[in-house]
Motif scaffolding. Structure first.
Motif, PDB file in Angstrom:
ATOM      1  N   ALA A   1       0.822  -1.209   0.000  1.00 20.50           N
ATOM      2  CA  ALA A   1       0.000   0.000   0.000  1.00 20.50           C
ATOM      3  C   ALA A   1       0.856   1.258   0.000  1.00 20.50           C
ATOM      4  CB  ALA A   1      -0.923  -0.015   1.205  1.00 20.50           C
ATOM      5  N   GLY A   2       2.150   1.117   0.192  1.00 24.10           N
ATOM      6  CA  GLY A   2       3.031   2.288   0.227  1.00 24.10           C
ATOM      7  C   GLY A   2       3.615   2.449   1.619  1.00 24.10           C
ATOM      8  N   LYS A   3       4.491   3.418   1.741  1.00 21.99           N
ATOM      9  CA  LYS A   3       5.190   3.577   3.022  1.00 21.99           C
ATOM     10  C   LYS A   3       4.388   4.494   3.950  1.00 21.99           C
ATOM     11  CE  LYS A   3       9.879   4.065   4.670  1.00 21.99           C
ATOM     12  NZ  LYS A   3      11.076   4.874   4.605  1.00 21.99           N
ATOM     13  N   TYR A   4       4.339   4.119   5.215  1.00 21.84           N
ATOM     14  CA  TYR A   4       3.641   4.961   6.185  1.00 21.84           C
ATOM     15  C   TYR A   4       4.657   5.628   7.091  1.00 21.84           C
ATOM     16  CZ  TYR A   4      -0.546   2.847   4.546  1.00 21.84           C
ATOM     17  OH  TYR A   4      -1.566   2.433   3.735  1.00 21.84           O
ATOM     18  N   GLU A   5       4.586   6.925   7.207  1.00 20.31           N
ATOM     19  CA  GLU A   5       5.607   7.652   7.950  1.00 20.31           C
ATOM     20  C   GLU A   5       5.185   7.947   9.382  1.00 20.31           C
ATOM     21  OE1 GLU A   5       8.565   8.065   7.253  1.00 20.31           O
ATOM     22  OE2 GLU A   5       8.685   7.705   5.107  1.00 20.31           O
ATOM     23  N   TYR A   6       4.602   6.978  10.031  1.00 22.24           N
ATOM     24  CA  TYR A   6       4.247   7.195  11.441  1.00 22.24           C
ATOM     25  C   TYR A   6       5.464   6.822  12.277  1.00 22.24           C
ATOM     26  CZ  TYR A   6       3.811   2.174  11.871  1.00 22.24           C
ATOM     27  OH  TYR A   6       4.075   0.839  11.888  1.00 22.24           O
ATOM     28  N   SER A   7       5.473   7.255  13.550  1.00 32.54           N
ATOM     29  CA  SER A   7       6.627   6.887  14.365  1.00 32.54           C
ATOM     30  C   SER A   7       6.340   5.587  15.113  1.00 32.54           C
ATOM     31  CB  SER A   7       7.013   8.015  15.319  1.00 32.54           C
ATOM     32  OG  SER A   7       6.076   8.098  16.346  1.00 32.54           O
ATOM     33  N   VAL A   8       7.294   4.674  14.990  1.00 25.24           N
ATOM     34  CA  VAL A   8       7.109   3.327  15.526  1.00 25.24           C
ATOM     35  C   VAL A   8       6.934   3.357  17.038  1.00 25.24           C
ATOM     36  CG1 VAL A   8       8.149   1.048  15.676  1.00 25.24           C
ATOM     37  CG2 VAL A   8       8.525   2.450  13.666  1.00 25.24           C
ATOM     38  N   THR A   9       7.652   4.270  17.699  1.00 26.22           N
ATOM     39  CA  THR A   9       7.586   4.287  19.175  1.00 26.22           C
ATOM     40  C   THR A   9       6.186   4.655  19.668  1.00 26.22           C
ATOM     41  OG1 THR A   9       8.423   6.548  19.107  1.00 26.22           O
ATOM     42  CG2 THR A   9      10.037   4.802  19.511  1.00 26.22           C
TER      43      THR A   9
ATOM     44  N   ASP B   1      11.955   9.672  19.052  1.00 26.20           N
ATOM     45  CA  ASP B   1      11.031  10.370  18.149  1.00 26.20           C
ATOM     46  C   ASP B   1      10.519  11.687  18.705  1.00 26.20           C
ATOM     47  OD1 ASP B   1      11.028   8.593  15.963  1.00 26.20           O
ATOM     48  OD2 ASP B   1       9.785   7.190  17.103  1.00 26.20           O
ATOM     49  N   PHE B   2      11.235  12.282  19.649  1.00 23.03           N
ATOM     50  CA  PHE B   2      10.725  13.489  20.293  1.00 23.03           C
ATOM     51  C   PHE B   2      10.423  14.594  19.287  1.00 23.03           C
ATOM     52  CE2 PHE B   2      11.049  17.529  22.535  1.00 23.03           C
ATOM     53  CZ  PHE B   2      10.142  17.319  23.557  1.00 23.03           C
ATOM     54  N   ASP B   3      11.380  14.844  18.384  1.00 23.48           N
ATOM     55  CA  ASP B   3      11.204  15.924  17.408  1.00 23.48           C
ATOM     56  C   ASP B   3      10.005  15.686  16.495  1.00 23.48           C
ATOM     57  OD1 ASP B   3      13.259  17.308  18.441  1.00 23.48           O
ATOM     58  OD2 ASP B   3      14.727  16.739  16.889  1.00 23.48           O
ATOM     59  N   ALA B   4       9.937  14.463  15.963  1.00 24.68           N
ATOM     60  CA  ALA B   4       8.846  14.140  15.038  1.00 24.68           C
ATOM     61  C   ALA B   4       7.497  14.327  15.729  1.00 24.68           C
ATOM     62  CB  ALA B   4       8.985  12.716  14.519  1.00 24.68           C
ATOM     63  N   VAL B   5       7.384  13.793  16.948  1.00 24.72           N
ATOM     64  CA  VAL B   5       6.108  13.888  17.657  1.00 24.72           C
ATOM     65  C   VAL B   5       5.801  15.352  18.008  1.00 24.72           C
ATOM     66  CG1 VAL B   5       4.920  13.269  19.820  1.00 24.72           C
ATOM     67  CG2 VAL B   5       6.176  11.531  18.527  1.00 24.72           C
ATOM     68  N   ALA B   6       6.825  16.099  18.449  1.00 23.10           N
ATOM     69  CA  ALA B   6       6.612  17.503  18.824  1.00 23.10           C
ATOM     70  C   ALA B   6       6.199  18.346  17.612  1.00 23.10           C
ATOM     71  CB  ALA B   6       7.878  18.070  19.463  1.00 23.10           C
ATOM     72  N   ASN B   7       6.815  18.073  16.468  1.00 26.36           N
ATOM     73  CA  ASN B   7       6.518  18.889  15.279  1.00 26.36           C
ATOM     74  C   ASN B   7       5.278  18.436  14.534  1.00 26.36           C
ATOM     75  OD1 ASN B   7       8.803  20.400  15.783  1.00 26.36           O
ATOM     76  ND2 ASN B   7      10.111  19.049  14.536  1.00 26.36           N
TER      77      ASN B   7
ATOM     78  N   HIS C   1       0.864  11.416  13.724  1.00 25.18           N
ATOM     79  CA  HIS C   1       1.205  11.734  12.337  1.00 25.18           C
ATOM     80  C   HIS C   1       1.470  10.455  11.536  1.00 25.18           C
ATOM     81  CE1 HIS C   1       5.350  11.180  13.816  1.00 25.18           C
ATOM     82  NE2 HIS C   1       5.615  10.845  12.574  1.00 25.18           N
ATOM     83  N   GLY C   2       0.946  10.426  10.347  1.00 19.82           N
ATOM     84  CA  GLY C   2       1.186   9.283   9.464  1.00 19.82           C
ATOM     85  C   GLY C   2       0.329   8.062   9.758  1.00 19.82           C
ATOM     86  N   TYR C   3      -0.577   8.125  10.736  1.00 13.97           N
ATOM     87  CA  TYR C   3      -1.425   6.960  11.036  1.00 13.97           C
ATOM     88  C   TYR C   3      -2.447   6.768   9.924  1.00 13.97           C
ATOM     89  CZ  TYR C   3       0.226   5.921  15.711  1.00 13.97           C
ATOM     90  OH  TYR C   3       0.976   5.526  16.758  1.00 13.97           O
ATOM     91  N   SER C   4      -2.782   5.495   9.675  1.00 12.14           N
ATOM     92  CA  SER C   4      -3.800   5.199   8.665  1.00 12.14           C
ATOM     93  C   SER C   4      -4.621   4.025   9.179  1.00 12.14           C
ATOM     94  CB  SER C   4      -3.124   4.794   7.360  1.00 12.14           C
ATOM     95  OG  SER C   4      -2.497   3.548   7.559  1.00 12.14           O
ATOM     96  N   PHE C   5      -5.563   3.607   8.375  1.00 10.20           N
ATOM     97  CA  PHE C   5      -6.407   2.475   8.762  1.00 10.20           C
ATOM     98  C   PHE C   5      -5.562   1.234   9.044  1.00 10.20           C
ATOM     99  CE2 PHE C   5      -9.024  -1.229   7.283  1.00 10.20           C
ATOM    100  CZ  PHE C   5      -9.849  -1.251   8.397  1.00 10.20           C
ATOM    101  N   ILE C   6      -4.556   1.036   8.186  1.00 11.18           N
ATOM    102  CA  ILE C   6      -3.738  -0.165   8.339  1.00 11.18           C
ATOM    103  C   ILE C   6      -2.889  -0.082   9.607  1.00 11.18           C
ATOM    104  CG2 ILE C   6      -1.595   0.341   7.080  1.00 11.18           C
ATOM    105  CD1 ILE C   6      -2.050  -2.244   5.572  1.00 11.18           C
ATOM    106  N   THR C   7      -2.471   1.120   9.995  1.00  8.09           N
ATOM    107  CA  THR C   7      -1.707   1.278  11.233  1.00  8.09           C
ATOM    108  C   THR C   7      -2.572   0.854  12.423  1.00  8.09           C
ATOM    109  OG1 THR C   7      -0.868   3.290  10.177  1.00  8.09           O
ATOM    110  CG2 THR C   7      -0.171   2.879  12.448  1.00  8.09           C
ATOM    111  N   VAL C   8      -3.823   1.272  12.388  1.00  5.59           N
ATOM    112  CA  VAL C   8      -4.750   0.925  13.474  1.00  5.59           C
ATOM    113  C   VAL C   8      -4.934  -0.590  13.537  1.00  5.59           C
ATOM    114  CG1 VAL C   8      -7.121   1.178  14.306  1.00  5.59           C
ATOM    115  CG2 VAL C   8      -5.919   3.160  13.333  1.00  5.59           C
TER     116      VAL C   8
END
Lengths: 354, 354
Positions: free
Chosen positions: B77-85, B264-270, B275-282
Motif C-alpha cells: 500500500a506504500g510507506k507509512y511515515e508514522y513513528s514506531v515508538t 522520536d521526540f522531534d517528530a512527535v513535537a513537530n 502523524h502518518g497513522y492510517s487504517f492499516i496502522t490501526v
C-alpha cells in the motif's frame, strides 16, 4: 561432467572385493577371543560386528570423499576427453580381478569350501545380472533427462535417491526404521539438498512433469539396484563375499561392454580404447574400484541406510577439505545443510528400535 | 521496515490480556465437569490444560501469521511515515486497558480475591519492569547493529533468538528438554533460516566480529526477556493473569514513553503524536495487542519453547498464504526449510521426557 558420471555409477553401485583379506584376518582373531569372552558374558561377537561395520563405513566415507576431491582436481587440471564407458568397464574389471585375487588367497589358506567355491548353481547366479542391468538402464536414461533439467538441477534431483532407497529398503527388505529414524532420513535428504543450494537452484522447481517422472524413475532404479544388491549379498550370509562380488562384477563388465558399444563405439573404434587417459584418470579408476569394494562391504556388514549416510557425510567432508585444498568458499546454505545432516546422523543412532 | 520493527518488539514480547474472559469461562465449565470425571478416573484436568494450551498456541500462530500479512499488505500500500515508538506505546496502552477491563468483569462475577486483587506487594511488583527495560535496551541496540549488517542479514541473524531462548530456558527456568527435543530445536533454527535464504544471504557470513557480538547480545536480551517473563508469570500460578499482565503493560507503557522521548521526540513535537497513522496502522496496533495477549497466555499455560515453535510455524504459514494473496513465489529453500521445521515440530512432541 564425465568424472561426475563415473562417480554416480559407482556411488550407488553394488561392488565388492579384496579388502576381504583383512576382514577375514580380523574374524579369525575374533573367533578365538569370542570363546574366552563368552564365559565372561561379553557380547564380543556383537562388538566385532560393530567394529567391522565401523571400519567399512569409514573406508567408504573417506573413499567417496576423496573421489569427489579427485573430480575437483581433474576439473582444475582441465578437461579429459576419455570415454566414460571404457573407464567404467575398467573399474568393473579391476574389482573383478581383486575379488578373484582375494579368493585365490583364501583358497590357499583355508582350502576350497562350500562357502568360498566360485561355481554356484544357476539359481544363485541368475540374480546377479539384475543390478548391473538396472544401472545400465539408469545410465542410459541419464542422457535423456538433460533434455528436461540442467546439470546442477540434476544434482539436486539426485537427492531423491535418498528417499527412494529408504522406501524400497522398507518395502523390499522388510526392515523397519523407527519413526525417529524416518524423521532423520527425511532430514538427510533436506540437509544434503540445502547444502547444495545455489542462486540457480530454484530453476529445478520449473522442471516439467516428464522431467519429474524421469527423475523419480531414475531414483527408483538406483534405489532398487542398491536394495536388490543388499538382498542378494545377504541372502546367504555364510557365502564368502568375494564369490558374490566376483559374480556381480562379471555381469558389471558385461553390461558396461554393452554400454561401450551403445554410447562410445565410434570414439573407441577411431581413437582407441585408452584415448584421453591420464594419470588422474588412472587414480580415479583405482579410487572407484576401491569405493566399489567398500560399498559392497557396507552392504554385507551394514546396510543401504548406512551406505546413504556414509556417502552423504562424504559430500560434506569433501566441501570442508576443499576449503583448505582449493580455497573454496562455503555458503550459509552449506552450513545449514551440514548441521541438518549432522542432526540426522544423531537421530539415526538415537532412534534405534530396541 | 517500521512495521517489521513493531512486529519484532511484539513477537518476542511478554504480553497479556482480556481473552482471559473466554479462558475463565472455559475453566468454569471445566471445574464442574472435573468433579464428574474424577470419579471415572479420567485426567480431565490434564485434558483441559492441553486444550487451553492448544487454543492459545493456535491463537498466537494465527495472529502472528496475520501480523506478517499486514506487513506485506502495508508495504504494497506504500510507506507509512508514522513513528514506531508511538505505535508501540499505543499497543502497550491497549493491552493494559484490555487487562483492566477483563479484571473489572472478573471482580464483578467472582468478587475480589487474593489472586485477582490489583494491589500487590513491592516484592512482587519490582520484577515487572525488567522485561520492558530489556526490550527497550534491545530496541535501542537495533539502531546500531545496522552499521554492521544490512536488514535482510539482520532477519537471518534474528534466528539466533531461537537458540538463545532454548539455552536460557534450560539455565534460568531449569526445565529440561530431552536430547531429541534439543535436536528438534537446533533444526527449528536451521529450518527457519533455510526458509529465509535468498541470493544475498551469504553476505551475513562476512559480518564483522562487533556485528556478531551485537547480534548475540540482542538474541540473549530477547531470550532473557522472554524467559524472565515466563518466570514472573509462573512464579505464582494461582495469581490471575490479568493482574500480572496489568503490571507488565504498565511498565511497558512507561518504557515505551521513554523510547518516544529518546527516538522520536522531534517528530512527535513537530508533526503530532498520530502523524502518518492510517487504517492499516490501526489494524496493526490491534493485531499486535491481541498477539501480545496470546504470547502472555502461551507463557502462562505453555512455555517459551511452545512460543518459539508457534511463531516459527506462523512464518511458514504466512508465506503459504502470501502465495494466494500476493502471488508470491516460494523458493526451493523455503520448501526445504519448511520440511525441516515440520520434522522439528514432530521431534519436539515425539521426544517428550516421560
Amino acid at each position: 561432467m564425465e568424472y561426475r558420471k563415473i562417480k554416480d555409477e559407482l556411488q550407488d553401485d553394488h561392488v565388492v572385493a579384496s579388502d576381504i583379506e583383512s576382514v577375514k584376518g580380523k574374524s579369525h582373531t575374533v573367533a578365538s577371543s569370542n570363546i574366552a569372552m563368552a564365559t565372561l558374558g561379553v557380547g564380543s561377537g556383537e562388538r566385532v560386528n560393530w567394529k567391522r561395520k565401523g571400519v567399512v563405513t569409514c573406508a567408504l566415507t573417506i573413499l567417496t570423499s576423496s573421489q569427489a576431491i579427485l573430480i575437483v582436481w581433474s576439473k582444475r587440471a582441465g578437461k579429459y576427453e576419455y570415454s566414460v564407458t571404457t573407464a567404467n568397464f575398467l573399474v568393473e574389471t579391476l574389482k573383478c580381478a581383486l575379488s578373484f585375487l582375494a579368493l585365490t588367497r583364501i583358497w590357499k589358506n583355508e582350502g576350497v569350501t562350500d562357502d568360498n567355491r566360485l561355481s554356484t548353481t544357476y539359481d544363485e547366479v541368475k540374480v546377479f545380472p539384475i543390478p548391473a542391468a538396472l544401472y545400465l538402464f539408469k545410465n542410459l536414461l541419464q542422457y535423456y533427462i538433460f533434455a528436461y533439467v540442467d546439470a546442477p538441477g540434476y544434482q539436486i534431483l539426485k537427492n531423491l535417491n535418498i528417499i527412494s532407497t529408504g522406501v524400497l529398503y522398507r518395502i523390499i527388505l522388510k526392515k523397519k526404521l523407527s519413526e525417529i529414524q524416518w524423521a532423520g532420513f527425511i532430514l538427510l535428504c533436506c540437509g544434503c539438498t540445502t547444502a547444495q543450494l545455489n542462486s540457480n537452484s530454484d530453476r529445478v522447481l520449473q522442471t516439467s512433469l516428464p522431467g519429474w517422472i524421469m527423475a523419480i524413475v531414475m531414483a527408483l532404479l538406483s534405489g532398487f539396484a542398491g536394495v536388490y544388491t543388499e538382498a542378494i549379498i545377504k541372502k546367504r550370509p555364510s557365502r564368502n563375499i568375494n564369490v558374490q562380488n566376483f559374480w556381480l562384477y562379471v555381469f558389471g563388465m558385461a553390461f558396461n561392454a554393452i554400454a561401450i558399444v551403445i554410447q562410445d563405439f565410434d570414439a573407441v573404434a577411431n581413437k582407441g580404447f585408452f584415448h584421453g587417459y591420464s594419470f588422474i584418470t588412472v587414480l580415479m579408476i583405482l579410487n572407484h574400484a576401491l569405493s566399489g569394494i567398500a560399498v559392497s562391504m557396507v552392504m554385507k556388514y551394514a546396510d543401504n541406510i548406512v551406505k546413504v549416510y556414509s556417502t552423504s557425510v562424504a559430500m560434506l567432508l569433501t566441501a570442508v577439505v576443499s576449503v583448505f585444498l582449493f580455497n573454496f568458499h562455503l555458503s550459509l546454505a552449506f552450513f545449514l545443510g551440514s548441521t541438518v545432516v549432522s542432526v540426522s546422523v544423531y537421530l539415526h543412532s538415537a532412534g534405534k528400535l530396541r
